[in-house]
Write a protein that holds these residues in place. Sequence first.
Motif, PDB file in Angstrom:
ATOM      1  N   LYS A 154       0.825  -1.210   0.000  1.00  0.00           N
ATOM      2  CA  LYS A 154       0.000   0.000   0.000  1.00  0.00           C
ATOM      3  C   LYS A 154       0.860   1.262   0.000  1.00  0.00           C
ATOM      4  CE  LYS A 154      -3.681   2.367   2.536  1.00  0.00           C
ATOM      5  NZ  LYS A 154      -4.582   2.335   3.726  1.00  0.00           N
ATOM      6  N   LYS A 155       1.915   1.260   0.829  1.00  0.00           N
ATOM      7  CA  LYS A 155       2.793   2.428   0.893  1.00  0.00           C
ATOM      8  C   LYS A 155       3.526   2.626  -0.426  1.00  0.00           C
ATOM      9  CE  LYS A 155       6.518   4.538   3.576  1.00  0.00           C
ATOM     10  NZ  LYS A 155       7.436   4.392   4.743  1.00  0.00           N
ATOM     11  N   ILE A 156       4.009   1.519  -1.012  1.00  0.00           N
ATOM     12  CA  ILE A 156       4.690   1.611  -2.299  1.00  0.00           C
ATOM     13  C   ILE A 156       3.748   2.184  -3.353  1.00  0.00           C
ATOM     14  CG2 ILE A 156       5.783   0.271  -4.138  1.00  0.00           C
ATOM     15  CD1 ILE A 156       6.748  -1.682  -2.019  1.00  0.00           C
ATOM     16  N   TRP A 157       2.501   1.715  -3.343  1.00  0.00           N
ATOM     17  CA  TRP A 157       1.535   2.169  -4.340  1.00  0.00           C
ATOM     18  C   TRP A 157       1.228   3.654  -4.185  1.00  0.00           C
ATOM     19  CZ3 TRP A 157       0.102   0.225  -8.749  1.00  0.00           C
ATOM     20  CH2 TRP A 157      -1.048   0.715  -9.385  1.00  0.00           C
ATOM     21  N   GLU A 158       1.116   4.114  -2.946  1.00  0.00           N
ATOM     22  CA  GLU A 158       0.803   5.525  -2.710  1.00  0.00           C
ATOM     23  C   GLU A 158       1.917   6.441  -3.211  1.00  0.00           C
ATOM     24  OE1 GLU A 158       0.167   5.754   1.441  1.00  0.00           O
ATOM     25  OE2 GLU A 158      -1.884   4.947   1.379  1.00  0.00           O
ATOM     26  N   ILE A 159       3.165   6.041  -2.979  1.00  0.00           N
ATOM     27  CA  ILE A 159       4.291   6.907  -3.328  1.00  0.00           C
ATOM     28  C   ILE A 159       4.726   6.729  -4.779  1.00  0.00           C
ATOM     29  CG2 ILE A 159       6.718   7.416  -2.799  1.00  0.00           C
ATOM     30  CD1 ILE A 159       6.139   6.647   0.085  1.00  0.00           C
ATOM     31  N   ALA A 160       4.759   5.478  -5.228  1.00  0.00           N
ATOM     32  CA  ALA A 160       5.387   5.192  -6.528  1.00  0.00           C
ATOM     33  C   ALA A 160       4.432   4.611  -7.548  1.00  0.00           C
ATOM     34  CB  ALA A 160       6.565   4.234  -6.324  1.00  0.00           C
ATOM     35  N   GLY A 161       3.115   4.661  -7.278  1.00  0.00           N
ATOM     36  CA  GLY A 161       2.149   4.069  -8.201  1.00  0.00           C
ATOM     37  C   GLY A 161       2.282   4.542  -9.634  1.00  0.00           C
ATOM     38  N   PRO A 162       2.293   5.860  -9.898  1.00  0.00           N
ATOM     39  CA  PRO A 162       2.409   6.317 -11.287  1.00  0.00           C
ATOM     40  C   PRO A 162       3.705   5.877 -11.962  1.00  0.00           C
ATOM     41  CG  PRO A 162       1.672   8.094  -9.852  1.00  0.00           C
ATOM     42  CD  PRO A 162       2.088   6.967  -8.961  1.00  0.00           C
TER      43      PRO A 162
END
Length: 470
Positions: free
Chosen positions: A105-113
């Motif tokens: 979840k944290k990875i997706w929030e910061i690096a999703g795009p």
Amino acid sequence: MSPEQIGMSILIIGFALLVGKWIRTWVKPFQKWFIPTSIITGLLLLLLGEEVLGAIVRNVGSEEALLANGLFPEFMLEVWGTLPGLLITVIFASLFLGKEIPGVKKIWEIAGPQLTFGQMMAWGQYVLGILLAVLVLVPLFDMPPEVGALIEIAFEGGHGTAAGLSGTFEQVGFEEGTDLALGLATVSMLSGVLICIFLINWGARNKRAEQIQMPDDMSSEELTGIVPAKEQESAGKLTTRPESIETLSLHIGFVALSILIGYLVLEGFVWLEQATWGQVSEMEFMSFVPLFTFAMLGSVLVQVVLARLGKSSLINRGLILRIQGLALDFLIISALGTLSLSVIGDNLIPFLMIAAVGLAWSVFTFMVLAPRMIPKHWFERGMADLGQSLGMTATGLLMLRIVDGDNRTGSVESFGYKQLLFEPILGGGLFTALSVPLIFQFGPYAVLIGTSLLTVGWLALGLFYFGRKK
């Protein structure tokens, strides 16, 4: 060969590395175009070896002439030829040691795009590579369909992955694939740096980037890569007392443990395959998978277990990076030093076509799709992925340092987190290692369909989900 011959071969690489560093220090274009010393050294050994100097002597003189095989004896070339397959395992076993592994979840929030953009770019390399193979290279140049995987292997994976898959290429009967992949990795690295620098200049002039530090703005120490005495920092931190165990020895032990875990897991999958569907079907591909991908999974397991036990402080990321950097330098030098130019010459037109398609796709995605898929700081974040897609992770970080040296855009964290979900799969990850066996076993069209769906899926996610947040 004797232990003395093996030791002498490694010593020559170390000495050549010093010569390469001296050349880079005095040749200004190498500095301004950020050509790594390992690339310079590898090309130097190639020029002085049997493929260039030896070939010239044989053409002018005879097969028995003094330098008919270049400056280096045959045993030295044999040792260098085996090093890449060993060192790539060390590199991947070091990928996650000493790193905090956050939740998805944290990875997706910061690096999703950025993850979405990088995935789309990498899967697209398979799509275009396989299309080029089935439409042109296989029917017109009688090449095997596995050639369609070379763009991603060489461009995203780089020299390490290309050399590490040599055994896989041999097992599927595509022996020349290693030399073609290494040649493509060299072309993508050198042309990629030039392309990135050109685009950075374009971005500075057209206000696309705001934090650029160009070569002309850098000090001589930054260009030569030599850190002044007053600015030098420690390469790592001691996590154990030397009277107990040398810290570097402990870190090498953790790398070895990661490799051993990966080896056991891989052998387990090979046994399972042979004991189940391998008995009723000829489609076996686990035996084609190289060790380095499972060594990477071993490093994740070691890091997670240490964190659960509250012992993660035993591993210092700085020391792990030094081990990884040493392995990468020696890998690139040995791989380039033993590159077969004759294989590239025999497949020159296909080689150039593959390189052109790979370069064109990377530039197209950066210029056209990155602004539409990355809602914030697209130039800086997209430049990191462009650099990686045209060389390796180190190239992406280098370009990111130029466009945002002070990390004011948060692109360093975004790129780093993105790698946690990217590298286990692509850029030398599990699918990169499986791509050649999958094409060999199931044919190019099945892999083409799968990679096309993934490319379109990541593209749609970037355009219609992250793109709308701009």
